[in-house]
Scaffold this motif. Sequence first.
Motif, PDB file in Angstrom:
ATOM      1  N   PHE A 163      40.508  49.366  38.387  1.00 26.57           N
ATOM      2  CA  PHE A 163      41.158  48.371  39.233  1.00 26.57           C
ATOM      3  C   PHE A 163      40.172  47.417  39.885  1.00 26.57           C
ATOM      4  CE2 PHE A 163      45.350  49.698  38.686  1.00 26.57           C
ATOM      5  CZ  PHE A 163      45.326  51.065  38.527  1.00 26.57           C
ATOM      6  N   GLU A 216      35.013  37.795  31.038  1.00 25.45           N
ATOM      7  CA  GLU A 216      35.553  36.747  31.907  1.00 25.45           C
ATOM      8  C   GLU A 216      34.504  35.933  32.627  1.00 25.45           C
ATOM      9  OE1 GLU A 216      39.057  37.501  34.428  1.00 25.45           O
ATOM     10  OE2 GLU A 216      38.900  39.547  33.707  1.00 25.45           O
ATOM     11  N   ASP A 268      34.932  44.014  30.694  1.00 30.93           N
ATOM     12  CA  ASP A 268      35.908  43.020  31.153  1.00 30.93           C
ATOM     13  C   ASP A 268      35.215  41.886  31.889  1.00 30.93           C
ATOM     14  OD1 ASP A 268      38.711  45.233  31.921  1.00 30.93           O
ATOM     15  OD2 ASP A 268      38.204  44.086  30.135  1.00 30.93           O
ATOM     16  N   ARG A 308      30.438  36.366  20.530  1.00 32.34           N
ATOM     17  CA  ARG A 308      30.827  35.072  21.088  1.00 32.34           C
ATOM     18  C   ARG A 308      29.664  34.452  21.850  1.00 32.34           C
ATOM     19  NH1 ARG A 308      35.546  36.041  24.650  1.00 32.34           N
ATOM     20  NH2 ARG A 308      36.588  36.755  22.788  1.00 32.34           N
ATOM     21  N   LEU A 321      45.112  41.911  39.818  1.00 34.30           N
ATOM     22  CA  LEU A 321      44.119  41.677  38.769  1.00 34.30           C
ATOM     23  C   LEU A 321      44.643  40.681  37.737  1.00 34.30           C
ATOM     24  CD1 LEU A 321      42.799  45.277  38.097  1.00 34.30           C
ATOM     25  CD2 LEU A 321      41.740  43.514  39.453  1.00 34.30           C
ATOM     26  N   LYS A 339      43.527  41.692  27.898  1.00 34.06           N
ATOM     27  CA  LYS A 339      43.079  42.747  28.806  1.00 34.06           C
ATOM     28  C   LYS A 339      44.067  43.896  28.784  1.00 34.06           C
ATOM     29  CE  LYS A 339      40.871  42.358  32.884  1.00 34.06           C
ATOM     30  NZ  LYS A 339      40.442  41.826  34.165  1.00 34.06           N
ATOM     31  N   ASP A 371      39.609  33.902  20.962  1.00 32.97           N
ATOM     32  CA  ASP A 371      39.237  33.548  22.324  1.00 32.97           C
ATOM     33  C   ASP A 371      40.357  33.705  23.326  1.00 32.97           C
ATOM     34  OD1 ASP A 371      36.908  30.934  21.394  1.00 32.97           O
ATOM     35  OD2 ASP A 371      36.615  33.044  21.874  1.00 32.97           O
ATOM     36  N   GLU A 416      45.446  36.777  49.843  1.00 31.23           N
ATOM     37  CA  GLU A 416      45.101  37.404  51.122  1.00 31.23           C
ATOM     38  C   GLU A 416      44.897  36.396  52.219  1.00 31.23           C
ATOM     39  OE1 GLU A 416      42.869  41.283  49.593  1.00 31.23           O
ATOM     40  OE2 GLU A 416      41.896  40.184  51.187  1.00 31.23           O
ATOM     41  N   PHE A 443      39.090  27.853  33.772  1.00 33.18           N
ATOM     42  CA  PHE A 443      38.248  27.742  32.595  1.00 33.18           C
ATOM     43  C   PHE A 443      38.773  26.663  31.674  1.00 33.18           C
ATOM     44  CE2 PHE A 443      35.296  29.154  29.506  1.00 33.18           C
ATOM     45  CZ  PHE A 443      35.938  29.119  28.285  1.00 33.18           C
ATOM     46  N   GLU A 470      44.392  37.256  39.127  1.00 33.33           N
ATOM     47  CA  GLU A 470      43.020  36.772  39.115  1.00 33.33           C
ATOM     48  C   GLU A 470      42.630  36.299  37.723  1.00 33.33           C
ATOM     49  OE1 GLU A 470      39.871  39.607  39.345  1.00 33.33           O
ATOM     50  OE2 GLU A 470      38.761  38.412  40.790  1.00 33.33           O
ATOM     51  N   THR A 471      42.941  37.131  36.720  1.00 34.76           N
ATOM     52  CA  THR A 471      42.591  36.768  35.355  1.00 34.76           C
ATOM     53  C   THR A 471      43.247  35.462  34.944  1.00 34.76           C
ATOM     54  OG1 THR A 471      42.401  39.086  34.769  1.00 34.76           O
ATOM     55  CG2 THR A 471      42.654  37.556  32.962  1.00 34.76           C
ATOM     56  N   LEU A 504      35.059  26.046  35.092  1.00 33.02           N
ATOM     57  CA  LEU A 504      34.263  27.275  35.166  1.00 33.02           C
ATOM     58  C   LEU A 504      33.169  27.221  34.129  1.00 33.02           C
ATOM     59  CD1 LEU A 504      36.301  30.495  35.756  1.00 33.02           C
ATOM     60  CD2 LEU A 504      34.391  29.613  37.021  1.00 33.02           C
ATOM     61  N   ARG A 534      45.964  50.093  32.824  1.00 27.10           N
ATOM     62  CA  ARG A 534      46.658  51.381  32.840  1.00 27.10           C
ATOM     63  C   ARG A 534      47.674  51.318  33.961  1.00 27.10           C
ATOM     64  NH1 ARG A 534      43.575  56.804  34.577  1.00 27.10           N
ATOM     65  NH2 ARG A 534      42.142  56.126  32.952  1.00 27.10           N
ATOM     66  N   ARG A 549      41.631  32.470  36.711  1.00 29.09           N
ATOM     67  CA  ARG A 549      40.324  32.150  36.152  1.00 29.09           C
ATOM     68  C   ARG A 549      40.487  31.450  34.805  1.00 29.09           C
ATOM     69  NH1 ARG A 549      35.672  33.922  38.144  1.00 29.09           N
ATOM     70  NH2 ARG A 549      34.620  33.655  36.160  1.00 29.09           N
ATOM     71  N   THR A 591      47.541  46.242  40.120  1.00 24.95           N
ATOM     72  CA  THR A 591      47.463  45.711  38.761  1.00 24.95           C
ATOM     73  C   THR A 591      47.818  44.234  38.752  1.00 24.95           C
ATOM     74  OG1 THR A 591      48.187  47.852  37.957  1.00 24.95           O
ATOM     75  CG2 THR A 591      48.252  46.037  36.395  1.00 24.95           C
TER      76      THR A 591
END
Lengths: 441, 394
Positions: A194, A235, A231, A273, B378, B360, B356, B217, B389, B381-382, B394, B363, B385, B375
Amino acid sequence: MPMFQPCRKDGGDGDGRILDVESAVKDGVLGGGAVAVYGGEKLDLKKMIEELNLCEVPSVFICPISLEPMQDPVTLCTGQTYERPDILKWFSMGHYTCPTTMQELWDDTLTPNTTLHHLTHTWFSHKYVQMKKRSEDAEGRASELLANLKRVKGQARVQTLKELQRVVSNHSTARKTVVDEGGVALVSSLLGPFTSYTIGSEVVAILVNLSLTSEAKMSLMQPAKVSSVVDVLNEGSIETKINCVRLIEILMEENDFRPELVSSHSLLVALMRLVRSKRHPGGHLPALALLKSISTLKEARSLIVSIGAIPHLLELIPVLNPECVELALSMLDILSSVPQGKQALKDCSNTIPTMVKLLMRITECCTDYALSILCSVCNLSAQECSLRAVDAGLAAKLLLVIQSGCSPALKQRAAELLKLCSLNYSDTIFISKCRLTRTIQ
Amino acid sequence: MVFVLCTLIDSMGSLCSRHRRSPADPEENEQTAEIERRIEQETKAEKHIQKLLLLGAGDSGKSTIFKQIKLLFQSGFDEAELKGYTPVIHANVYHTIKILYEGSKELSQSSEDSLKFIVSDENKEIGEKFSEIGGRLNYPRLTKEIAHEIGTLWRDSAIQETYVRGNELQLPDCAHFFMESLQRLSDVEYVPTKEDVLHARVRTTGVVEIQFSPVGENKKSGEVYRLFDVGGQKNERRKWIHLFEGVSAVIFCAAISEYDQTLFEDDNKNRMMETKELFEWILKQPCFEKTSFLLFLNKFDLFEKKVLKVPLNVCGWFKDYQPVSTGKQEIEHAYEFVKKKFEELYFQSTSPDRVDRVFKIYRTTALDQKLVKKTFKLVDETLRRRNLFEAGLL
């Protein structure tokens, strides 16, 4: 006068080559104070100079011969000052002139320049005490940050980690503090399924700066932690990517390293990559180095082949720098030892021409690998491949190898390959194929 | 000549435009202008909304994730909505006991140690009754008396033995949870709790959507997501294709605990194999060329319990699995194996020009709200980003 270009290493205040008189007076360098002590002992000049390793030292302290700070300055009759051993060496070579003014010396006395020595000592002591204080500050700060880290969460945690990373990368003493106070375990514990990217990237950036014990490395080798590093690698910005690569390499150095941790599609594709990235050439070398380390593990080889590494590498070789080419070739050589690798090499149409071009081109190592790869491919299907190879100019290159100053073993292999290739031709035709088609640069 | 031409063009213009702007109707013009403005605003807003698609085989936990998002980032369920789940939960109870009873009858005939599946005589009557009820379209309300009867039958050793073989039947995952709460569920004043709602099983048909924004937050307004939930059964999948355009990310749910179960719609097909094929199919869809793929390996709580008792290699896809130890280590090892298999599948099904894409693996245990929140943070966030990008920042 000094020819070197000063580098801005020590957060320079103005031009460090000039002895700033104002601050020198203020700091007591120009006398008025007792000899500087640190930790109750008089400081040894040689030790201080070494430890400080400053790029910007006032030029008055620098010997014109050695371009180093003088520890035992002596003055000639011309009034110029040099480091004693260096000027003595000058004299011993038969010169009786002053190196800087070119005047002939009327007097070979060397007068110790006590004033300059005193000044040098005081200046360095002052800098030394400053540095020690900053170090201690850094150590203290690192301690504080670690304590904070145990308590805070969320954004505060991110900020603490960022600052810790800054402190650790700037001060070697802080690094030791972090390791001694259990910082490694604390920071590593933040990695897991996490872990957000923000936290993960700072953790990796901190860990690569620290010297990790065996135990620490073992605890990092949990699949979930390695996964989160991969990961972050996927990223991250280029600096973060390189940090991740370094961290994984550090882990791989451990004896008990489990190959299945790196036999991961995600990792290998991410590394490939990086190697192919046109935007960030800085990533080529670390990624290739790690890929090569991984390819030394038997279990990972067929996986590397299956992600199409071989055609990619062959495509890249012409544009990589020599260091990278050697790594790439060594990898291809290792991969040619597995059946899938051999097949992939044979299937790729530019394997043979690329390898032939590389013979005797870069280093002996590269020639060695290229030859080995050619042998693998030609042995797989002798007829077809050796024909193509000879058409690409292999024969002439092999002759070059044989006639060169390379190792006997290499020459032997070249001779064997030459023989293999010659089987398909009559003598006259083969000899004509041995002519160089292009001048070797 | 020119004058004539101009007039011609002018009148052509007014013939072609959809809104006849005749100066004699200012109110109408005002309205049209207003509508046009609104359309423009909404189209702009639409562009910033990220479309998320929840896909997966039947029973993989998509709807549970959907409910969790509703609980976490929207106003959750109000009392009316909660009460609305009561009939669903009661239906689950009837359904469960029917399956268990009929399962016990089947196993008592086909199984080797058939004796242990024979229900006691008193309970047989109860069983037959609920078998009949469970087959109806409408269920009676779950009263205390009925709950008591069901409870008695549930505790029959034959039924318990049948429960152990639950993977061979189409037993819903909520079986145990509801069976152990019968008294509470049958209370006259019963209002389902959030947990009850999360466990409630209803086969989704059609498409459901919600729009939400996970507030960061520092309370800055974050991304706006629109989440679509679909029915997972095979006959529902033809409806998916209409949703495939313009998707930012696909959240593919795979229930890793079902490696020893068969499909609801086809008793001969192993569920994990079905998930594998489905995932492969989705990966190859042309419209998902640039879409991020987030794989939720779901039902980890059930996986944890099962993997130590039922070896992974009962599933054809995992037949090369070798257990290495016991306890927690073994669970982790088994999980890593499954994860690697999915990773392998992803890269094998992804052509080089798509490699590309963001991919991800997470679990998850969809029933655990804290975990889903973590989860999703995350995931957010991904995706953020990724957007930065792609915008070249980025």
